[in-house]
Design a protein around this motif. Sequence first.
Motif, PDB file in Angstrom:
ATOM      1  N   GLN A 147      48.790  49.340 -31.375  1.00 50.26           N
ATOM      2  CA  GLN A 147      50.100  49.232 -32.042  1.00 50.26           C
ATOM      3  C   GLN A 147      51.038  48.306 -31.264  1.00 50.26           C
ATOM      4  O   GLN A 147      51.675  47.420 -31.835  1.00 50.26           O
ATOM      5  CB  GLN A 147      50.768  50.611 -32.138  1.00 50.26           C
ATOM      6  N   THR A 179      49.288  49.810 -38.996  1.00 48.36           N
ATOM      7  CA  THR A 179      49.590  50.307 -37.646  1.00 48.36           C
ATOM      8  C   THR A 179      49.573  51.839 -37.590  1.00 48.36           C
ATOM      9  O   THR A 179      49.378  52.417 -36.528  1.00 48.36           O
ATOM     10  CB  THR A 179      50.962  49.815 -37.136  1.00 48.36           C
ATOM     11  N   ARG A 180      49.769  52.469 -38.771  1.00 46.78           N
ATOM     12  CA  ARG A 180      49.793  53.931 -38.825  1.00 46.78           C
ATOM     13  C   ARG A 180      48.508  54.534 -38.247  1.00 46.78           C
ATOM     14  O   ARG A 180      48.518  55.593 -37.657  1.00 46.78           O
ATOM     15  CB  ARG A 180      49.945  54.335 -40.292  1.00 46.78           C
ATOM     16  N   GLN A 213      56.210  51.399 -35.619  1.00 43.47           N
ATOM     17  CA  GLN A 213      55.429  51.367 -34.383  1.00 43.47           C
ATOM     18  C   GLN A 213      56.363  51.059 -33.205  1.00 43.47           C
ATOM     19  O   GLN A 213      57.438  50.501 -33.399  1.00 43.47           O
ATOM     20  CB  GLN A 213      54.321  50.307 -34.433  1.00 43.47           C
TER      21      GLN A 213
END
Length: 253
Positions: free
Chosen positions: A243, A235-236, A143
């Motif tokens: 993020q 976070t993906r 991120q």
Amino acid sequence: MSRSWAVVTGASSGLGVAYAERVASMGTNVVLSARRADLLESVAADLRERFNVDTRTVTADLGDQDQRQTLIAELQELDVAYLINNAGFGTMGEFAEADPDRMADELNLNVVALTDLTRAAVPGMIARRRGAVINVASSAAFQPVPNMAVYAASKAYVLRFTTALWDELRPTGVRALAICPGPTDTSFFTNAGNDEVMSNRRTPSQVVDTTFKALRQHRPYIVDGGGNVAMAFATRFAPAGLQTKLAKLVATN
Ligand SMILES: NC(=O)c1ccc[n+]([C@@H]2O[C@H](COP(=O)([O-])OP(=O)(O)OC[C@H]3O[C@@H](n4cnc5c(N)ncnc54)[C@H](OP(=O)(O)O)[C@@H]3O)[C@@H](O)[C@H]2O)c1
């Protein structure tokens, strides 16, 4: 004595020393490279005594294209079983106030040198149909990280580059792996400008264990530590604003 070698960059401290110890414990000879010659010599002497392996040291600022050439020559000449591209550093602080020279050094080391050294090692590995390139990325690769913007982006490069290489090398028997450590107990944070953050740290030997387990499993990349795995996964799916918020939260605790 074994004829095969590991080349470890950033072998004067932290994770690099732990990697050098691990490959030496497997009976592999080791080329150690970094800028501080005295530290490299003492790590090399220790490896020779404890593990009865051969060692070479290459003192160089690896971010400098000319200084890298000695190490490139070693990579082309030796039977290299492992190239461990570990040398790297980060910088904390606002981008608008970053020192442009330090920023260029960071990119030259974390991105350009890593790519250049990999390019020098891979043809020999393919010809021998064995070998592994281990590139040290970071959990920061997953991120954007405000106040470490250049560092996190450089590690995102390492992760993407290495994963593509892993795929290209699959038919050849040569492996490529990006290891993504989270906060780990080394000089990294002192050198980045603040050792008071991210106090919940893993040890270098845990990161090395994770690396070699993933290598045995032929994985393209691995995140070290359960909490870091969860964070990288979560976070993906988050929007950019979330993020960066999460990254700031982690970076200040
Ligand atoms: N510790 C963490 O929390 C953490 C987390 C994720 C990823 N990483 C990554 O792990 C790798 C190793 O860092 P570390 O945590 O072990 O930190 P470290 O203890 O500060 O080690 C950094 C190593 O890189 C070498 N190095 C720095 N600049 C160099 C240059 N211009 N040319 C050649 N060598 C250079 C240093 O040696 P000299 O000063 O002698 O040159 C040292 O051996 C880095 O790529 C870092 O980004 C660390």
